[in-house]
Design a protein around this motif. Structure first.
Motif, mmCIF file in Angstrom:
data_model
loop_
_atom_site.group_PDB
_atom_site.id
_atom_site.type_symbol
_atom_site.label_atom_id
_atom_site.label_comp_id
_atom_site.label_asym_id
_atom_site.label_seq_id
_atom_site.Cartn_x
_atom_site.Cartn_y
_atom_site.Cartn_z
ATOM 1 N N GLY A 194 -2.959 -4.835 -0.365
ATOM 2 C CA GLY A 194 -2.365 -3.818 0.489
ATOM 3 C C GLY A 194 -2.928 -3.857 1.890
ATOM 4 O O GLY A 194 -3.946 -4.508 2.156
ATOM 5 N N PHE B 32 2.036 -2.716 -5.385
ATOM 6 C CA PHE B 32 1.716 -1.286 -5.243
ATOM 7 C C PHE B 32 1.381 -0.684 -6.599
ATOM 8 O O PHE B 32 0.374 0.014 -6.745
ATOM 9 C CB PHE B 32 2.886 -0.523 -4.606
ATOM 10 C CG PHE B 32 2.705 0.970 -4.689
ATOM 11 C CD1 PHE B 32 1.908 1.635 -3.769
ATOM 12 C CD2 PHE B 32 3.305 1.698 -5.704
ATOM 13 C CE1 PHE B 32 1.708 3.012 -3.855
ATOM 14 C CE2 PHE B 32 3.121 3.076 -5.800
ATOM 15 C CZ PHE B 32 2.313 3.729 -4.876
ATOM 16 N N VAL C 108 7.228 6.275 -1.811
ATOM 17 C CA VAL C 108 7.255 4.816 -1.718
ATOM 18 C C VAL C 108 8.665 4.411 -1.299
ATOM 19 O O VAL C 108 9.650 4.862 -1.883
ATOM 20 C CB VAL C 108 6.869 4.144 -3.058
ATOM 21 C CG1 VAL C 108 6.995 2.637 -2.966
ATOM 22 C CG2 VAL C 108 5.460 4.539 -3.455
#
Length: 105
Positions: free
Chosen positions: A33, A65, A91
Motif C-alpha cells: 500500500g 487491500f 474503498v
C-alpha cells in the motif's frame, strides 16, 4: 485495478488512537500500500464535514487491500483505532481510462 481507501475519523480517545498510530507503519509497510494523504485539518470546500481527520491510502488492487485489512497483524492494532476513533472507511476503484467517466461507465 488500483483501489483507494478513504477513512474519515472522529477521534474519541487520543491515547488509544495514538497506540494505533505507533504500530500502523510497522504493519502497513508489510503490504503493497501507499499512504497518499493524512490530514488533521483538511480544507472543506463544499458542504459540511464533521470529522477530525482524513486518511487516503492506495493498493494495487482489491486483493492487496483485503490482505492488509484482514491480516492478523492489522486486525490486532485496529482494535485501538476502533476504540480511539469513530470511523467511516470507503474503498473505491480507480479509473483505468478517464474517458470512461464521460461515458457513464
Amino acid at each position: 485495478m488500483t483501489v483507494y481507501a478513504i477513512a474519515e475519523l472522529t477521534i474519541v480517545d487520543p491515547d488509544a488512537y495514538g497506540r494505533y498510530l505507533d504500530k500502523f507503519f510497522d504493519v502497513f509497510s508489510q503490504y503493497d500500500g501507499a499512504l497518499l494523504a493524512a490530514d488533521n485539518s483538511p480544507d472543506i470546500i463544499e458542504g459540511s464535514w464533521p470529522h477530525d481527520k482524513l486518511v487516503l491510502i492506495s493498493f494495487p488492487d482489491r486483493a492487496a487491500f483485503d490482505a492488509w485489512a484482514t491480516s492478523p497483524e492489522y486486525e490486532e492494532i485496529a482494535q485501538d483505532r476502533k476504540a480511539g476513533a469513530r470511523s467511516t472507511v470507503i474503498v473505491a476503484e480507480g479509473v483505468l481510462n478517464p474517458l470512461e467517466l464521460r461515458r457513464g461507465k
